[in-house]
Motif scaffolding. Structure first.
Motif, PDB file in Angstrom:
ATOM      1  N   GLY A  34       0.766  -1.153   0.124  1.00  0.00           N
ATOM      2  CA  GLY A  34      -0.001   0.151   0.126  1.00  0.00           C
ATOM      3  C   GLY A  34       0.774   1.185  -0.182  1.00  0.00           C
ATOM      4  O   GLY A  34       2.074   1.125   0.191  1.00  0.00           O
ATOM      5  N   ALA A  36       0.067   5.797   0.825  1.00  0.00           N
ATOM      6  CA  ALA A  36      -0.702   7.003   1.270  1.00  0.00           C
ATOM      7  C   ALA A  36       0.188   8.050   1.002  1.00  0.00           C
ATOM      8  O   ALA A  36       1.297   8.341   1.329  1.00  0.00           O
ATOM      9  N   ALA A  54      -4.642   7.468  -1.369  1.00  0.00           N
ATOM     10  CA  ALA A  54      -4.281   5.924  -1.000  1.00  0.00           C
ATOM     11  C   ALA A  54      -4.620   4.844  -1.734  1.00  0.00           C
ATOM     12  O   ALA A  54      -5.722   5.100  -2.436  1.00  0.00           O
ATOM     13  N   LEU A  56      -4.636   0.266  -1.540  1.00  0.00           N
ATOM     14  CA  LEU A  56      -4.276  -0.995  -0.797  1.00  0.00           C
ATOM     15  C   LEU A  56      -4.288  -2.274  -1.807  1.00  0.00           C
ATOM     16  O   LEU A  56      -5.361  -2.169  -2.256  1.00  0.00           O
ATOM     17  N   ALA A  64      -8.766  -1.175  -2.104  1.00  0.00           N
ATOM     18  CA  ALA A  64      -9.296   0.210  -1.426  1.00  0.00           C
ATOM     19  C   ALA A  64      -8.431   1.208  -2.288  1.00  0.00           C
ATOM     20  O   ALA A  64      -7.213   0.991  -2.330  1.00  0.00           O
ATOM     21  N   VAL A  87      -7.359   9.489   5.178  1.00  0.00           N
ATOM     22  CA  VAL A  87      -6.126   9.102   5.308  1.00  0.00           C
ATOM     23  C   VAL A  87      -5.676  10.161   6.521  1.00  0.00           C
ATOM     24  O   VAL A  87      -5.761  11.435   6.627  1.00  0.00           O
ATOM     25  N   PHE A 102      -5.141   4.581   6.909  1.00  0.00           N
ATOM     26  CA  PHE A 102      -6.216   4.889   5.694  1.00  0.00           C
ATOM     27  C   PHE A 102      -7.465   3.895   6.049  1.00  0.00           C
ATOM     28  O   PHE A 102      -7.129   2.886   6.254  1.00  0.00           O
ATOM     29  N   GLU A 103      -8.403   4.454   6.056  1.00  0.00           N
ATOM     30  CA  GLU A 103      -9.725   3.707   5.866  1.00  0.00           C
ATOM     31  C   GLU A 103     -10.815   4.107   4.854  1.00  0.00           C
ATOM     32  O   GLU A 103     -11.185   5.073   4.798  1.00  0.00           O
ATOM     33  N   SER A 104     -11.163   3.178   4.047  1.00  0.00           N
ATOM     34  CA  SER A 104     -11.950   3.366   3.102  1.00  0.00           C
ATOM     35  C   SER A 104     -13.515   3.331   3.698  1.00  0.00           C
ATOM     36  O   SER A 104     -13.696   2.958   4.687  1.00  0.00           O
ATOM     37  N   GLN A 108     -11.821  -0.931   4.676  1.00  0.00           N
ATOM     38  CA  GLN A 108     -10.831  -1.555   4.454  1.00  0.00           C
ATOM     39  C   GLN A 108      -9.490  -0.624   4.605  1.00  0.00           C
ATOM     40  O   GLN A 108      -9.971   0.835   4.462  1.00  0.00           O
ATOM     41  N   GLY A 109      -8.538  -0.942   4.842  1.00  0.00           N
ATOM     42  CA  GLY A 109      -7.338   0.064   4.915  1.00  0.00           C
ATOM     43  C   GLY A 109      -6.254  -0.608   5.890  1.00  0.00           C
ATOM     44  O   GLY A 109      -6.137  -1.706   5.995  1.00  0.00           O
ATOM     45  N   VAL A 148      -3.537  -4.512   8.832  1.00  0.00           N
ATOM     46  CA  VAL A 148      -4.075  -4.020   7.476  1.00  0.00           C
ATOM     47  C   VAL A 148      -5.542  -4.919   7.390  1.00  0.00           C
ATOM     48  O   VAL A 148      -5.511  -6.131   7.675  1.00  0.00           O
TER      49      VAL A 148
END
Length: 299
Positions: A34, A36, A54, A56, A64, A87, A102-104, A108-109, A148
């Protein structure tokens, strides 16, 4: 000397000026990779704004991604703590420790801690690649630990990666494309930036900068050479590196060599630009590793 003031945000010097930090990691065992990036700039009205990027990968597929620009930010936004579009990053100890997450939208992230494995290697403003590309900065290889979440699984990783800080005012009328190539192993890492001027067609016409980190510390690279093999659709498939650095007190030179092949990749629309992002399996001076091969060009 590692000057903590390097971590400060930079003041804008032109209409396209950006100040950005980039994090990347790869864990071939877990097949998780990944990156970012957060950027700070000024909009046309002079207001502070930011951008977030970002992506992944799990195995060969991206699971993501986010690419957002012109996000409003506070006037005092800085790299000690910043969050945009899912992010976020913090500086825990300047030039030594950071976090990135990072979180989608679907959860996910990643949530990671990075520890520097080497001193900063600087791309100075007077280097040919910086003069053509309009960006100066520095990079550091890192140990990357955290979790992750990809698909239905959440997994702890202990991986290798890199953190970079770059700033400047690139003029894409003068630039055909910009490459970022990195290779990380447990004891040796390398980074290369190559800027191709508008109208050029070959590696030989690119302005390059490279850094090499060995167990005794970073080495100055005198000459960097990159070769690339593409598939029928123009995607990178293999690459070779030759980095020439002074090896001893007698001044004898010999190249450190690396060869890589693609593990996964994707393309992202960044508005006026396009990013072709790939992660590679590398052999660097006989040591197995992982790294990136990115190409940014006009859309």
């Amino acid at each position: 000397m590692n000057d903590p003031q390097r971590e400060r945000t930079r003041a804008a010097t032109g209409p396209a000026f950006t100040d950005a930090v980039t994090f990347s990691f790869g864990d071939p065992g877990a097949q998780l990779y990944g990156l970012a990036r957060l950027g700070l700039a000024r909009g046309g009205d002079g207001a502070r704004q930011g951008s977030a990027l970002a992506v992944l990968f799990s195995g060969r597929e991206p699971v993501a991604a986010v690419a957002r620009g012109a996000e409003p930010v506070a006037e005092d936004a800085a790299w000690d703590a910043l969050e945009l579009a899912g992010v976020r990053t913090t500086t825990e100890a300047p030039l030594d420790r950071w976090t990135v997450a990072f979180e989608s939208a679907d959860g996910q992230g990643f949530a990671l801690e990075l520890d520097a494995l080497g001193a900063p290697a600087a791309l100075t403003a007077d280097a040919p690649a910086a003069r053509l590309g309009g960006m100066a900065g520095y990079d550091q290889p890192c140990r990357v630990r955290g979790t992750v979440r990809a698909g239905e699984r959440e997994q702890a990783i202990d991986a290798l990666g890199q953190r970079g800080h770059a700033w400047g005012d690139p003029d894409w009328e003068r630039i055909e494309l910009a490459r970022t190539v990195t290779a990380w192993t447990g004891s040796t890492s390398a980074a290369l930036t190559a800027i191709r001027p508008a109208g050029a067609r070959h590696h030989a016409e690119e302005a390059t900068w490279a850094a090499l980190w060995e167990p005794d510390g970073p080495l100055a690279v005198q000459d960097a050479r990159l070769s690339t093999t593409y598939d029928a659709d123009g995607h990178t498939r293999r690459a070779g590196l030759e980095l020439w650095a002074a090896s001893d007190a007698d001044g004898d030179d010999w190249p450190r060599r690396g060869s890589g092949e693609v593990l996964c990749g994707s393309s992202l629309d960044l508005g006026a630009l396009r990013l072709d992002c790939a992660f590679f399996r590398w052999q660097l001076e006989g040591r197995a590793g992982v790294g990136r091969y990115d190409i940014v060009r006009r859309a």
